[in-house]
Design a protein around this motif. Structure first.
Motif: not given
Length: 276
Positions: A20-32, A56-61, A103-105, A219-225
């Motif tokens: 979100v910060q980089d406005k990329m919304m691209q798949p990410f690989t995060y090292c643990v 590996y994190v990929q958003y629903v397009n 919102t979705f991964i 779910v990546a964002r705070a959904l209603y409910g």
């Protein structure tokens, strides 16, 4: 959490914040590896360490979303065919809009324990009774959440009517302007603080990279409910208005903020997503 302390984010949520910060919304690989704090675009592994133990994190397009009108459930019982068509259009816009803001991964795990989502349908009219739009809100069934699993805390302060009256009286006495603002999709501006597997509402799917259709997401964002959504939004709003806009939070009324400089003063009263 109750005292306002930040909640540690999961790896997926950390990647979401960076995206979100980089406005990329691209798949990410995060090292643990705790020594590696770099998020990497694409699927090429960690560039600082060995390509092991990476998530590996990929958003629903939004372009992968598919709607099947014949499978949609929970429409009002007296819905006409014309109204159903309008609700389908609104449903399509709602799900794709959620996907567009990350919102979705994509989730390839076991669907066991996934919390279903449900649509809330509403026809909105203006003050004269004229139809304005058909609205669909995708919500998650919060009563299916389990403490310390899919949520940790739920308390969120709410402004009192006495405080609102005080703000209005102050404005009248000083002959100042009063502005009311409603924050659209307020809860979605904050990130989820727990790992929640969910099933998209009936009739909605997304196409995975292998071509199969799925409803299972994280779910990546705070959904209603969701039980913690009001609290998460309150933390997000408080951080924004105090740390970036330099307002001061009232000690006696946590939903009242004030700001003053050589040009004048401003009072802000917050009641969930309504501002005065």
């Amino acid at each position: 959490v109750e005292s306002g302390e930040p909640v540690p984010l999961s790896l997926e949520q950390h990647c979401h914040c960076l995206a979100v910060q980089d406005k990329m919304m691209q798949p990410f690989t995060y090292c643990v590896d705790p020594g590696c704090t770099t998020a990497h675009t694409g699927n090429r592994g960690c560039v600082e360490h060995e390509s092991t133990n990476c998530i590996y994190v990929q958003y629903v397009n939004e372009h992968d979303i598919e709607i099947r009108p014949e499978e949609i459930l929970h429409l009002p019982p007296d819905t006409t065919p014309e109204q159903k068509l309008e609700f389908v259009k609104a449903f399509n816009a709602e799900i794709k809009g959620l996907a567009n803001i990350g919102t979705f991964i994509v989730c390839d795990q076991d669907p066991k324990g996934a919390i279903p989502m449900k649509n809330v349908y509403k026809i909105k009219f203006d003050a004269s009774g004229k139809l304005t739009k058909y609205k669909v809100r995708a919500t998650i069934l919060g009563y299916r959440q389990r403490l310390f699993d899919s949520f940790f805390s739920t308390f969120s302060p709410t402004g009192t009517l006495t405080t609102l009256r005080m703000v209005l009286v102050t404005a009248v006495i000083n002959n100042t302007l009063v502005i009311h603002s409603d924050i659209p999709q307020a809860f979605l501006s904050s990130d989820m603080d727990a790992r929640i597997k969910a099933l998209l509402p009936a009739g909605s799917y997304y196409r995975k990279s292998d071509g199969t259709l799925s409803r299972l997401v994280i779910v990546a964002r705070a959904l209603y409910g969701a039980k913690q959504s009001p609290q998460l939004f309150n933390h997000e709003f408080n951080y924004f208005i105090t740390f970036t806009q330099f307002f001061t939070r009232c000690d006696a009324e946590p939903q009242l903020y004030h700001f003053q400089d050589e040009n004048g003063w401003v009072l802000v009263y917050d009641n969930v997503d309504d501002l005065v």
